[in-house]
Structures are given as structure tokens and as C-alpha cells.
Write a protein that holds these residues in place. Structure first.
Motif, PDB file in Angstrom:
ATOM      1  N   HIS A  19       0.834  -1.207   0.000  1.00 15.91           N
ATOM      2  CA  HIS A  19       0.000   0.000   0.000  1.00 15.91           C
ATOM      3  C   HIS A  19       0.869   1.258   0.000  1.00 15.91           C
ATOM      4  O   HIS A  19       0.474   2.287  -0.551  1.00 15.91           O
ATOM      5  CB  HIS A  19      -0.965   0.002   1.186  1.00 15.91           C
ATOM      6  CG  HIS A  19      -0.310   0.085   2.526  1.00 15.91           C
ATOM      7  ND1 HIS A  19       0.159  -1.022   3.198  1.00 15.91           N
ATOM      8  CD2 HIS A  19      -0.025   1.151   3.325  1.00 15.91           C
ATOM      9  CE1 HIS A  19       0.687  -0.644   4.349  1.00 15.91           C
ATOM     10  NE2 HIS A  19       0.591   0.662   4.447  1.00 15.91           N
ATOM     11  N   THR A  44      -5.594   2.542   5.966  1.00 15.25           N
ATOM     12  CA  THR A  44      -5.145   1.218   6.402  1.00 15.25           C
ATOM     13  C   THR A  44      -5.058   1.209   7.922  1.00 15.25           C
ATOM     14  O   THR A  44      -5.283   2.222   8.578  1.00 15.25           O
ATOM     15  CB  THR A  44      -3.778   0.884   5.775  1.00 15.25           C
ATOM     16  OG1 THR A  44      -2.862   1.956   6.041  1.00 15.25           O
ATOM     17  CG2 THR A  44      -3.899   0.700   4.270  1.00 15.25           C
ATOM     18  N   SER A  90       0.558   0.795  10.187  1.00 15.46           N
ATOM     19  CA  SER A  90       0.777   0.277   8.826  1.00 15.46           C
ATOM     20  C   SER A  90       1.701   1.185   8.013  1.00 15.46           C
ATOM     21  O   SER A  90       1.756   1.064   6.787  1.00 15.46           O
ATOM     22  CB  SER A  90      -0.569   0.120   8.105  1.00 15.46           C
ATOM     23  OG  SER A  90      -1.250   1.362   8.024  1.00 15.46           O
ATOM     24  N   LYS A 122       1.667   4.493   7.419  1.00 13.97           N
ATOM     25  CA  LYS A 122       1.049   5.513   6.561  1.00 13.97           C
ATOM     26  C   LYS A 122       1.925   6.757   6.446  1.00 13.97           C
ATOM     27  O   LYS A 122       1.857   7.474   5.444  1.00 13.97           O
ATOM     28  CB  LYS A 122      -0.338   5.873   7.097  1.00 13.97           C
ATOM     29  CG  LYS A 122      -1.381   4.780   6.910  1.00 13.97           C
ATOM     30  CD  LYS A 122      -2.781   5.252   7.246  1.00 13.97           C
ATOM     31  CE  LYS A 122      -3.018   5.408   8.726  1.00 13.97           C
ATOM     32  NZ  LYS A 122      -3.131   4.113   9.421  1.00 13.97           N
ATOM     33  N   THR A 175      -8.953   2.792   8.953  1.00 19.32           N
ATOM     34  CA  THR A 175      -9.867   2.048   8.097  1.00 19.32           C
ATOM     35  C   THR A 175     -11.270   2.625   8.236  1.00 19.32           C
ATOM     36  O   THR A 175     -11.776   2.815   9.338  1.00 19.32           O
ATOM     37  CB  THR A 175      -9.872   0.569   8.466  1.00 19.32           C
ATOM     38  OG1 THR A 175      -8.533   0.076   8.410  1.00 19.32           O
ATOM     39  CG2 THR A 175     -10.733  -0.228   7.507  1.00 19.32           C
ATOM     40  N   ASP A 186      -4.229  -3.195   2.729  1.00 22.51           N
ATOM     41  CA  ASP A 186      -3.146  -3.088   3.706  1.00 22.51           C
ATOM     42  C   ASP A 186      -2.132  -4.211   3.511  1.00 22.51           C
ATOM     43  O   ASP A 186      -2.451  -5.388   3.651  1.00 22.51           O
ATOM     44  CB  ASP A 186      -3.746  -3.148   5.117  1.00 22.51           C
ATOM     45  CG  ASP A 186      -2.767  -2.726   6.201  1.00 22.51           C
ATOM     46  OD1 ASP A 186      -1.545  -2.767   5.953  1.00 22.51           O
ATOM     47  OD2 ASP A 186      -3.218  -2.349   7.291  1.00 22.51           O
ATOM     48  N   SER A 209       0.777  -4.362   5.337  1.00 20.63           N
ATOM     49  CA  SER A 209       1.667  -4.413   6.498  1.00 20.63           C
ATOM     50  C   SER A 209       1.450  -5.686   7.307  1.00 20.63           C
ATOM     51  O   SER A 209       0.377  -6.287   7.277  1.00 20.63           O
ATOM     52  CB  SER A 209       1.431  -3.193   7.388  1.00 20.63           C
ATOM     53  OG  SER A 209       0.128  -3.228   7.949  1.00 20.63           O
TER      54      SER A 209
END
Length: 789
Positions: free
Chosen positions: A62, A80, A84, A86, A225, A247, A249
Motif C-alpha cells: 500500500h 489502512t 501500517s 502511513k 480504516t 493493507d 503491512s
């Protein structure tokens, strides 16, 4: 006791006779393997080297997708899970732009100062000499602000400072705005309801000013999410946005326990305080060396849980108790920074916090999270629980059920908790109560022209006409300008409908203790209120709303206060009606008048009533949206409710509806209010109202109207199945009731809801995919004319 897997705490507490709570359900969450992609071939070697220096040899899928979209000039939202990565999704394209040709700049916006300061630390850790990052918020010293404007090419701020400190004086920022390449909006899922609508208007004002300087930045949004990340992002920025939601991760194994406080009195349904239970979990975690964060739903609860846990830990180890603290909004900047450092470096073992720490701030390797009550949405629950096990290690999350109908329902319906889809975030950029003052702000920033109005949406033209008639806008050469010479932005509070916060000041020393939202001031810092701050009790000796100051003095004793209020509601304009066999379901605009008339003094721990004091405070007025049921004599007769029983049955049904509505709308019970009456002058019937607690509404009432049958079914089931005899906090009592939960008739409420459900069975069901993002549907029966009769 020392444990390696925090899930062992569950066995420890369930086997200890001192902890009599009930483990209702234990959900096992499997581990997930990472999916990776190599760095793009053309990623600058400097950035690739910095990533490898951090042990990052590849991107999660992602991250790679988001990076590619942002580099191609597409607006993108990454939605996500927690931990994760971001941050890299926006850091990499921003760094690449700032290190390239053209002296480009970037603006980072987060909903909290804590998150922005955390991101600043992370950005500086890359040690990129071409990236000159600085924070610019309310905590930035005034004498340092000009240097930030002149030198920084990456400014970290928040929507409030953009609204009040940057846009009104954009000429000072012209060099920065002219080169603006990226705007990052972090934790976008928090930008919902009226706050989100305010931010949508601010971002449109930013786009308008940037275009005047020839800049069209790319927007990169990060979100937990959500059910509708793309739609939310597009409504926030007013542009097409690509959504990245798959996602890639990894995740370590986790356990999620549902914990119900034990019954103290089976007849009344009274349970041990969830604050006490949450403190027990924190105590056990500290003694086991398990780093734990407890999320509470109010500032007062954060203070109480931390105080209870600190006292219990001190009985075993006084030094260890110093590592238990509270964290919430309202603290002074230096207090917040010290607490954040303690979390990051591990000095603090346990912290009770409001959702201020729900966001993506990196607070190190937490082992466990305790949720003191369901946070209102599945999205928030997952976000909070995800703060534990952030480095792939085993984790534990515990939901301690609070005295709330929604908590009672979810504890005993775990499939609805772990199996239901994540909610959609509600935001309405066309809310006239929100958009109108921002149009005045935009006119101050630059003359407002007809060409500008398209940027703000279809209602902007009619709103501008009304503002001109009212004299708020004046037609001048080049466009519309605001009346008066002062900037209007300070009068527009993005987060609170009632204006600037009230400052809490120690009467003897003049020291600032904290702040409270103006809209909450009359109920939390009225004269005689007990105000908690880091375990210390203060007695409010005076509240001056005109000056925005509450004077306090240190208080002894072991009591707290709860405000009592009177609420009146007036129907202004019905907009939708569904005629049912013996009732009707309405939606429309209403005016709510709320006045705090007194307060109860209660003992901490037991809730024992110690006394009641009257107050004389001005009423607060709210123009909003509500849905309501009108109940015919025929329906009441079928429910075996006579005239004397109507107030108690309707009141109990109203409370339960408010408690369960967050199951169907992305909101908290504190976002909504209600009124029930045996006869209402505007409807001519016994009526139950549920209304949005925000000016103009936030889409919550529309959601309740459209999902009425499902909402009332869950409401009826929760009240009916509660083991108490006559009503309790888990079914029909409300912590925010202005009438002290009187009168309430649980049995009558069940019969009333049963008959309403018979009527609602004739109403066409609205499928989830037919609902717009704001909870309404196109079309539907509408009531003609005005509602007052």
C-alpha cells in the motif's frame, strides 16, 4: 509478576477472586504476513539510503501504491490499519519534492498538536538538510513565528491554525503558498461531523488562496480504516481522490477481551463502575511490567482511572505509582510535552487518556490497550486497540463495558462487534451553519467573486445573497468584502459551536490550570462544580462567560458533580414524513433551548447523592436537525400505556434510542440529544425527538430516520434483555439526563417499542448501498409547509 505475552493478564484477572468482572468473550486475532514491493527505480538515492539506514529494504504494497499515485500528481487517501506505515506514504513524495528543483514547499495538517510534534520528530530523524521542517501552532512562541514563515519549507500545523493564523494573513505566507506542492491531511477519519464540515470549508479556502498565487497542490490524506475513505476525502478537499485501502503491512497475534463489570445489585442492575474495572486492569498491567494505555470517553474518566490505579499501585510500590498518569485535552502545553516524552521513552508504564492519543503518534512499544467503554464506532475501536503490538509482538486489547445500552448490546453480540463493517464517516460541506461564516472569512482573505462560489458548492450562491442582505458582506469593487475591519476567523471555532474556550484559573495565584470548551462550560465549570486535573480536585467558585474565565480553588473531599438541565424543542420545518398505521416518523429542522438549572453532588465510587444546588445560568440555543416519532392514542392503548405512564415510557425509550444510535451512525451518544413529551404543541401528539447536537446537524438524525426499523429493533432487544427489574444505566438510564433519570418506565418502554416496531414493519427497508454518505437517500415522502401548528 512478570509476563511475556500480555494476553496472560486475562487468565491472571479471571483467576483472581479480587477481580469479580466477567470475561464475556475472547477474540483471537491471527497474525498477518507482510506483502512488500521494492523501491521505485527512480527514487532518489538519498531517500533510499535513509530508508535502508532504518532497516527498511522494501515498501509494503500500500505504501508503494500511494507513493506512485502521489508522484503522478493524483490526490490520494491511504486508509489502512494502525501501525501500517502511513507516514511514509506522504513523507516520501514530500521529501522528494522538497529536495528537488524549484524551492517547493509542503503543508502538513493534523487534528492535534501532539501528533504534529511527533511527526516533526520523525521528519527530523531523517536528517535531510534540504528539508527545513518546523511546527506552527498555538504553542509556537510568537517571536519564533516570523522565522518559520521565512525559512521552513515543510510546515506542520493543524486546521485551526490554518484557519486563524495562516489564511487571514496569507500575504505574509505568499512565498510559501506560491511554491506549495503537497498538502498532507493526517488522521482524516477524525474530520467528520461538524468539525469535518468546518475543515472542508477551510481546505477550500486554502485552495482558493493557493490558486491566487498560481499553486495547485496535491492532497495526500491518511486515515484509519473506514467504510468510505474515498468519499470522505473528496468531500473534505472538493477534488477527485484515489483511495488506497489494501493493507500490506504485517500484524502480530492479538487477543481482544470483552469484560463486563460485575453486578452489585441485581434488582437495580447496578454494576461496579467501569472506571474501577479499568483501573484494576491498569494496576495488574503495571505490576506485570506490561506497558498499557487506557482510553476513556471523557476527561473526568481519564483523571479518575489514573487516580484509582495510582492509589492501588502505591499500596504495593510507591515509586512505581509515579509511572501512572493521565493525559487529556485541557492540559497546558508543557504538561502535554512532558507526558508525551514519558510515553515515548518508556518512563510511563500506564496512562489513562482521552482519544487525544488514539491518533498515529508513535508512543513506542505498547503491550496492551484498555478501552474504558466502547468508543462509539468500530473504526475508533480498531484504531485504539491497534496502538498495542505496533512492532509485530503479541498484544492484548480489553473492552470494559460501561453503563450504556450500546456497550450492553455489543458485549453480548460479539459478532456485531468483530464482524460488522467499519462505519462510513459523515460530513456535510454544504451545512449552511458551517459554510456561511467561512464565506465571510474567504471574503476577508480576498474579494469574493461569482467565479469563487463554485469552489464552495451549490448552496454558496444563496448563502452569499443572504449574507449580503444581512449586512455581513458588502459589495465593493472587485467583489464582496466583509463588513467591519477586523478578521472574522477568530469568531469561527472549528471544533466548538459556542466560541472560544473558557480558561480555568486558580483564584489565589492566577495560574492557568486548563481550558474547557465554551459549549461545555455551563455543565462542567459552573459555580460549585468539582473540576479534576491530574488527580487534583478543584472547586469552581465563579464562572464568567463574558470574560471566558472560570475561577477555581483547591478542593478536598471525595465527591463529584453532575449538572441538571431543562430542554425545550421547537419544530421549525419538517422535511420528510413517513405515515405509519398508528404513528408517524418525521425528519426536519428544529430549535433546541437547553439551560443548566442546577447540579447534583455525588460521592466518588458509590454515586451516592449528597445534595442538590440550584443555578441561574443563561440558556443555550441550537438550530439543528432531528427525527421524531408521533405516537397516536391508538398505539399507546395497544401498548397498554395510560396517560400517567406516557412520560416514563417515552422517556425510557428516548434514552435507549440515543444509547443505541451510535451502532448505526458514526457518532457518540454525546453527539446527540433527545426530548420526549406526553404532548407536544408542534405535533399535537405524544412525541419522541432525537436530535444532532451540532448547529445545522451532522447527518446523524438522517441516518436514524432511514435505519429506523433496525435501530429500534436493537433498542427494544437491549432494554428487554437487560436483567434489571426497573431500568438501569445499561438500558434506559442516561448519564447525561437533565432530569436525573426521572420518570423512567422500563416495562412501558418495551411495550411502546414493540408496537412501534409493528408499525415500522410496514415501512420499506432502506438498503445500506442506497444510503448516501451522509445517511440520507434521494427522494422519499416530504411534508409540505412549516411545522408549527
Amino acid at each position: 509478576m512478570s509476563i511475556s505475552d500480555p494476553a496472560a493478564l486475562v487468565e491472571h484477572l479471571t483467576g483472581d477472586p479480587d477481580y469479580r468482572g466477567q470475561l464475556v468473550h475472547l477474540e483471537r486475532l491471527p497474525a498477518r504476513r507482510a506483502r512488500t514491493v521494492g523501491f521505485p527505480d527512480d527514487l532518489p538515492e538519498l531517500l533510499a539510503g535513509r530508508l535502508r539506514g532504518r532497516g527498511i529494504e522494501a515498501l509494503w504494497t500500500h505504501q508503494a501504491e500511494a507513493l506512485a499515485l502521489a508522484r503522478a500528481g493524483s490526490n490520494v487517501v491511504v486508509a489502512t490499519g494502525t501501525a501500517s506505515g502511513k507516514s511514509l506514504c506522504y513523507q516520501l513524495p514530500v521529501f522528494e519534492a522538497l529536495l528537488g528543483e524549484g524551492r517547493r514547499t509542503a503543508l502538513y495538517l493534523s487534528p492535534t498538536k501532539a501528533l504534529a510534534h511527533d511527526q516533526l520528530r520523525a521528519i527530523r530523524s531523517f536528517a535531510l538538510t534540504g528539508v527545513r521542517a518546523a511546527s506552527y501552532d498555538g504553542d509556537t512562541p510568537v517571536d519564533e513565528r516570523p522565522m518559520v514563515r521565512r525559512n521552513a519549507n515543510l510546515v506542520l500545523s493543524n486546521p485551526d491554525m490554518l484557519h486563524q493564523g495562516i489564511l487571514p494573513s496569507h500575504e505574509r505566507w505568499s512565498g510559501f503558498l506560491r511554491q506549495l506542492a503537497f498538502v498532507v491531511v493526517d488522521e482524516a477519519h477524525t474530520l467528520r461531523g461538524v468539525f469535518g464540515s468546518h475543515v472542508a470549508a477551510v481546505l477550500r479556502r486554502l485552495r482558493r488562496v493557493c490558486e491566487r498565487y498560481g499553486a495547485r497542490p496535491v492532497f495526500v490524506l491518511a486515515s484509519a480504516t473506514l467504510g468510505n475513505p474515498g468519499q470522505l476525502a473528496e468531500r473534505l478537499v472538493g477534488l477527485p481522490v484515489e483511495a488506497v485501502t489494501d493493507d500490506g503491512s504485517p500484524r502480530g497475534p492479538g487477543s481482544f477481551a470483552l469484560w463486563e463489570p460485575p453486578l452489585i445489585d441485581e434488582a437495580t442492575g447496578l454494576r461496579r463502575s467501569p472506571n474501577t474495572e479499568a483501573a484494576a486492569w491498569l494496576t495488574a498491567a503495571v505490576e506485570a511490567g506490561v506497558r498499557t494505555l487506557c482510553f476513556t470517553r471523557s476527561r473526568k474518566a481519564a483523571e479518575l482511572v489514573a487516580t484509582y490505579a495510582r492509589r492501588r499501585v502505591a499500596e504495593v510500590d510507591r515509586e512505581l505509582s509515579r509511572r501512572v498518569r493521565a493525559y487529556r485535552a485541557g492540559y497546558l502545553a508543557q504538561e502535554r510535552r512532558a507526558l508525551e516524552r514519558g510515553l515515548v521513552d518508556g518512563e510511563l508504564l500506564a496512562v489513562a487518556a482521552t482519544n487525544a492519543l488514539e491518533l498515529g503518534m508513535d508512543i513506542g512499544g505498547l503491550d496492551a490497550v484498555v478501552l474504558n467503554g466502547f468508543p462509539g464506532t468500530v473504526a475508533s475501536m480498531r484504531q485504539q486497540a491497534g496502538r498495542a503490538g505496533r512492532h509485530g509482538t503479541p498484544s492484548l486489547a480489553v473492552l470494559v463495558g460501561s453503563d450504556d445500552p450500546l456497550d450492553a448490546y455489543l458485549l453480548h453480540h460479539p459478532a456485531d462487534l468483530f464482524g460488522r463493517p467499519v462505519e462510513a464517516a459523515l460530513v456535510d460541506p454544504q451545512n449552511p451553519y458551517v459554510l456561511s461564516p467561512h464565506l465571510v472569512c474567504a471574503a476577508y482573505e480576498a474579494p469574493l467573486t461569482e467565479e469563487d462560489l463554485a469552489l464552495f458548492g451549490p448552496v454558496a450562491s444563496s448563502l452569499v445573497d443572504r449574507l449580503e442582505v444581512e449586512g455581513a458582506l458588502l459589495r465593493r469593487r472587485g467583489g464582496l468584502r466583509p463588513a467591519g475591519g477586523r478578521p472574522p476567523a477568530p469568531e469561527v471555532d472549528l471544533r466548538n459551536a459556542g466560541g472560544s474556550p473558557v480558561t480555568i484559573v486558580a483564584a489565589d495565584s492566577g495560574q492557568v490550570v486548563g481550558t474547557v470548551d465554551r459549549a461545555r462550560a455551563t455543565s462542567t465549570v459552573h459555580r460549585g462544580a468539582v473540576y479534576l486535573h491530574q488527580g487534583d480536585s478543584y472547586l469552581v467558585v465563579d464562572l464568567n462567560l463574558d470574560e471566558g474565565i472560570a475561577l477555581v480553588e483547591e478542593a478536598g473531599g471525595d465527591e463529584y458533580t453532575q449538572a441538571r438541565r431543562d430542554i425545550d424543542i421547537e419544530v421549525i420545518e419538517p422535511t420528510r414524513r413517513v405515515d405509519l398505521p398508528r404513528s408517524a416518523l418525521w425528519l426536519g429542522r428544529v430549535a433546541v433551548a437547553s439551560q443548566v438549572v442546577g447540579y447534583e453532588r455525588r460521592r466518588v465510587g458509590t454515586g451516592e447523592l449528597l445534595g442538590y444546588e440550584d443555578l441561574d445560568l443563561p440558556p443555550a440555543r441550537l438550530a439543528t436537525v432531528a427525527y421524531w416519532y408521533t405516537l397516536s392514542a391508538e398505539l399507546l392503548a395497544a401498548a397498554r400505556i395510560d396517560a400517567e405512564q406516557v412520560p416514563g415510557a417515552a422517556h425510557a425509550a428516548e434514552h435507549a434510542q440515543i444509547g443505541l444510535l451510535p451502532l448505526f451512525a458514526m457518532c457518540d451518544r454525546w453527539d446527540i440529544g433527545g426530548v420526549s413529551t406526553a404532548w407536544h404543541p408542534d405535533t399535537g401528539f405524544a412525541t419522541i425527538f432525537v436530535y444532532d447536537g451540532y448547529p445545522g446537524g451532522a447527518g446523524i438524525a438522517e441516518r436514524g430516520h432511514e435505519l429506523a426499523a433496525r435501530h429500534l429493533t436493537a433498542t427494544r432487544d437491549t432494554v428487554r434483555d437487560c436483567p434489571c427489574e426497573s431500568g438501569c444505566p445499561s438500558c434506559v438510564q442516561s448519564p447525561k439526563c437533565g432530569n436525573g433519570n426521572f420518570p423512567l418506565d422500563k416495562a412501558g418502554a418495551v411495550r411502546l417499542l414493540d408496537e412501534l416496531l409493528v408499525d415500522l414493519a410496514t415501512m420499506p427497508e432502506v438498503a445500506e448501498d442506497q444510503l448516501r454518505v451522509d445517511g440520507t437517500v434521494t427522494g422519499g415522502p416530504r411534508a409540505p409547509g412549516r411545522g408549527r401548528r
